[in-house]
Design an enzyme around this catalytic site. Structure first.
Site, PDB file in Angstrom:
ATOM      1  N   ASP A  39       0.817  -1.211   0.000  1.00 47.47           N
ATOM      2  CA  ASP A  39       0.000   0.000   0.000  1.00 47.47           C
ATOM      3  C   ASP A  39       0.855   1.266   0.000  1.00 47.47           C
ATOM      4  O   ASP A  39       0.904   1.998   0.992  1.00 47.47           O
ATOM      5  CB  ASP A  39      -0.940  -0.009   1.217  1.00 47.47           C
ATOM      6  CG  ASP A  39      -1.896  -1.187   1.175  1.00 47.47           C
ATOM      7  OD1 ASP A  39      -2.113  -1.748   0.094  1.00 47.47           O
ATOM      8  OD2 ASP A  39      -2.436  -1.551   2.238  1.00 47.47           O
ATOM      9  N   THR A  62      -2.304  -5.873  -4.116  1.00 44.91           N
ATOM     10  CA  THR A  62      -2.297  -4.472  -4.548  1.00 44.91           C
ATOM     11  C   THR A  62      -3.611  -3.765  -4.208  1.00 44.91           C
ATOM     12  O   THR A  62      -4.660  -4.406  -4.060  1.00 44.91           O
ATOM     13  CB  THR A  62      -2.105  -4.387  -6.081  1.00 44.91           C
ATOM     14  OG1 THR A  62      -3.156  -5.141  -6.718  1.00 44.91           O
ATOM     15  CG2 THR A  62      -0.769  -4.957  -6.510  1.00 44.91           C
ATOM     16  N   HIS A  63      -3.501  -2.416  -4.075  1.00 46.28           N
ATOM     17  CA  HIS A  63      -4.675  -1.530  -4.136  1.00 46.28           C
ATOM     18  C   HIS A  63      -4.315  -0.581  -5.271  1.00 46.28           C
ATOM     19  O   HIS A  63      -3.778   0.503  -5.054  1.00 46.28           O
ATOM     20  CB  HIS A  63      -4.846  -0.742  -2.830  1.00 46.28           C
ATOM     21  CG  HIS A  63      -5.511  -1.508  -1.737  1.00 46.28           C
ATOM     22  ND1 HIS A  63      -6.762  -2.068  -1.881  1.00 46.28           N
ATOM     23  CD2 HIS A  63      -5.109  -1.801  -0.477  1.00 46.28           C
ATOM     24  CE1 HIS A  63      -7.096  -2.673  -0.750  1.00 46.28           C
ATOM     25  NE2 HIS A  63      -6.110  -2.539   0.114  1.00 46.28           N
ATOM     26  N   LYS A  94     -12.155  -5.562  -3.446  1.00 47.82           N
ATOM     27  CA  LYS A  94     -13.379  -5.614  -2.603  1.00 47.82           C
ATOM     28  C   LYS A  94     -14.609  -5.125  -3.361  1.00 47.82           C
ATOM     29  O   LYS A  94     -15.296  -4.184  -2.950  1.00 47.82           O
ATOM     30  CB  LYS A  94     -13.214  -4.788  -1.316  1.00 47.82           C
ATOM     31  CG  LYS A  94     -12.073  -5.256  -0.429  1.00 47.82           C
ATOM     32  CD  LYS A  94     -12.075  -4.518   0.882  1.00 47.82           C
ATOM     33  CE  LYS A  94     -10.944  -4.934   1.791  1.00 47.82           C
ATOM     34  NZ  LYS A  94      -9.627  -4.439   1.365  1.00 47.82           N
ATOM     35  N   PHE A  95     -14.892  -5.781  -4.474  1.00 48.75           N
ATOM     36  CA  PHE A  95     -16.097  -5.449  -5.239  1.00 48.75           C
ATOM     37  C   PHE A  95     -17.313  -5.589  -4.336  1.00 48.75           C
ATOM     38  O   PHE A  95     -17.359  -6.469  -3.460  1.00 48.75           O
ATOM     39  CB  PHE A  95     -16.243  -6.403  -6.432  1.00 48.75           C
ATOM     40  CG  PHE A  95     -15.194  -6.206  -7.492  1.00 48.75           C
ATOM     41  CD1 PHE A  95     -15.266  -5.148  -8.383  1.00 48.75           C
ATOM     42  CD2 PHE A  95     -14.121  -7.079  -7.602  1.00 48.75           C
ATOM     43  CE1 PHE A  95     -14.302  -4.964  -9.367  1.00 48.75           C
ATOM     44  CE2 PHE A  95     -13.153  -6.905  -8.581  1.00 48.75           C
ATOM     45  CZ  PHE A  95     -13.251  -5.845  -9.464  1.00 48.75           C
ATOM     46  N   GLY A  99     -24.032  -7.640 -10.117  1.00 51.33           N
ATOM     47  CA  GLY A  99     -23.230  -8.400 -11.074  1.00 51.33           C
ATOM     48  C   GLY A  99     -22.871  -7.638 -12.335  1.00 51.33           C
ATOM     49  O   GLY A  99     -21.720  -7.639 -12.785  1.00 51.33           O
TER      50      GLY A  99
HETATM   51  P1  5BU Z   1      -1.358  -3.547   7.078  1.00 49.56           P
HETATM   52  O1  5BU Z   1      -0.427  -2.445   6.725  1.00 49.56           O
HETATM   53  O2  5BU Z   1      -0.637  -4.898   7.319  1.00 49.56           O
HETATM   54  O3  5BU Z   1      -2.313  -3.205   8.189  1.00 49.56           O
HETATM   55  O4  5BU Z   1      -2.241  -3.738   5.750  1.00 49.56           O
HETATM   56  C1  5BU Z   1      -3.305  -4.649   5.675  1.00 49.56           C
HETATM   57  C2  5BU Z   1      -3.806  -4.748   4.263  1.00 49.56           C
HETATM   58  O5  5BU Z   1      -4.842  -5.717   4.196  1.00 49.56           O
HETATM   59  C3  5BU Z   1      -4.398  -3.469   3.692  1.00 49.56           C
HETATM   60  O6  5BU Z   1      -4.090  -3.443   2.314  1.00 49.56           O
HETATM   61  C4  5BU Z   1      -5.894  -3.626   3.870  1.00 49.56           C
HETATM   62  O7  5BU Z   1      -6.642  -2.980   2.862  1.00 49.56           O
HETATM   63  C5  5BU Z   1      -6.064  -5.127   3.761  1.00 49.56           C
HETATM   64  N1  5BU Z   1      -7.183  -5.669   4.550  1.00 49.56           N
HETATM   65  C6  5BU Z   1      -7.246  -5.596   5.924  1.00 49.56           C
HETATM   66  O8  5BU Z   1      -6.368  -5.034   6.568  1.00 49.56           O
HETATM   67  N2  5BU Z   1      -8.294  -6.174   6.576  1.00 49.56           N
HETATM   68  C7  5BU Z   1      -9.297  -6.798   5.942  1.00 49.56           C
HETATM   69  O9  5BU Z   1     -10.204  -7.332   6.572  1.00 49.56           O
HETATM   70  C8  5BU Z   1      -9.209  -6.867   4.521  1.00 49.56           C
HETATM   71  C9  5BU Z   1      -8.142  -6.314   3.864  1.00 49.56           C
HETATM   72 BR1  5BU Z   1     -10.515  -7.711   3.590  1.00 49.56          BR
END
Ligand code: 5BU
Length: 263
Positions: A39, A62-63, A94-95, A99
């Site tokens: 991120d 990825t985001h 995270k759609f 549909g």
């Molecule tokens: P961190 O920096 O380890 O806290 O990042 C966690 C990543 O996982 C981050 O990209 C979130 O968008 C993603 N995530 C999350 O933290 N928790 C969830 O429940 C989901 C995704 Br689904």
């Protein structure tokens, strides 16, 4: 034998989906169940960290929409790193729409996610149509989908009956839904297998001040029976050497898995 005491490689045969099969083989071959949540918001940082951490991960999460200077060249370079280091790509999109809409969000627009992401994810909230829409464009390309059965954040509403409904939805789409985002193994039957990936994993912090909650790799993999640890800021946070931290998480995740196999 339940998948919890099976090796990753032995589980390949449980899946028809190409992305699931590739991921499990890759984990076995590379001996890592670590996914990096990358991120960062610039292309330079993104590619630099991906190249340094690439050797230690099975999956790069990825985001793509947080990059301020996204362009097609970024995707081309990401694909090169994917081949160089042998990892798969998971766009954490995270759609959450109907549909027909998610089908376009997945394949069109600027990002064309389906063209480069082996795996993506969706909220089960809208009902089965969300899976059917994504499947229409993703399945023939060998892509796989994860359903968000739980979330790591404090106060998440994805619990209880909602989580159970996510499991039922996955069962109805076994060709395309390869697993879940959750904090624990959700199903322990011997005759069905789903891959569980857990975010909210950290060795040094317990929370982040914005609702994130961290568990250790051992707690997630050994105690809770999850399959993949997703780690972001624990690896590239302030003053961290990313390759050293990635190795630390890779070792913690893999040792927890070995401990699970022998218990
Ligand atoms: P961190 O920096 O380890 O806290 O990042 C966690 C990543 O996982 C981050 O990209 C979130 O968008 C993603 N995530 C999350 O933290 N928790 C969830 O429940 C989901 C995704 Br689904």
């Amino acid at each position: 034998m339940s998948s919890i005491s099976k090796k990753y490689g032995e589980r390949v045969e449980n899946f028809s989906n190409k992305a699931a099969r590739e991921l499990l083989s890759l984990i076995e071959r590379k001996k890592t169940n670590l996914s990096l949540a990358l991120d960062v918001t610039t292309k330079r940082e993104f590619l630099e960290i991906a190249d340094k951490v690439g050797p230690y991960i099975c999956l790069l999460k990825t985001h793509i929409d947080i990059l301020v200077d996204f362009d097609q060249d970024l995707i081309d370079q990401l694909k090169e790193l994917r081949a160089k280091h042998d990892f798969l790509i998971f766009e954490d999109r995270k759609f959450a729409d109907i549909g027909n809409t998610v089908k376009y969000q997945y394949s069109k627009g600027i990002y064309k996610i389906v063209e480069w992401a082996d795996i993506t994810n969706a909220h089960p909230l809208p009902g089965d149509g969300i899976v059917s829409g994504l499947k229409e464009v993703g399945l023939s390309l060998g892509r796989g989908l994860l359903l968000l059965a739980e979330m790591s954040s404090k106060g998440s509403l994805a619990t209880g009956a909602y989580t159970e409904a996510a499991i039922e939805m996955a069962r109805r789409h076994k060709d395309f839904v390869i697993g879940f985002i959750a904090g624990r193994k959700l199903i322990c039957n011997d005759d069905e297998d789903f891959i569980v990936m857990s975010p909210g994993v950290g060795l040094d912090a317990s929370k982040d001040g914005l609702g994130q909650q961290y568990k250790t790799p051992r707690s997630v993999i050994f105690e809770n029976g999850s399959d993949i640890i997703i780690v972001g800021r624990g690896i590239y946070g302030k003053d961290k050497d990313v390759a050293t931290e990635a190795q630390r998480y890779r070792d913690a995740g893999w040792n927890a898995y070995l401990e699970r196999l022998t218990n």
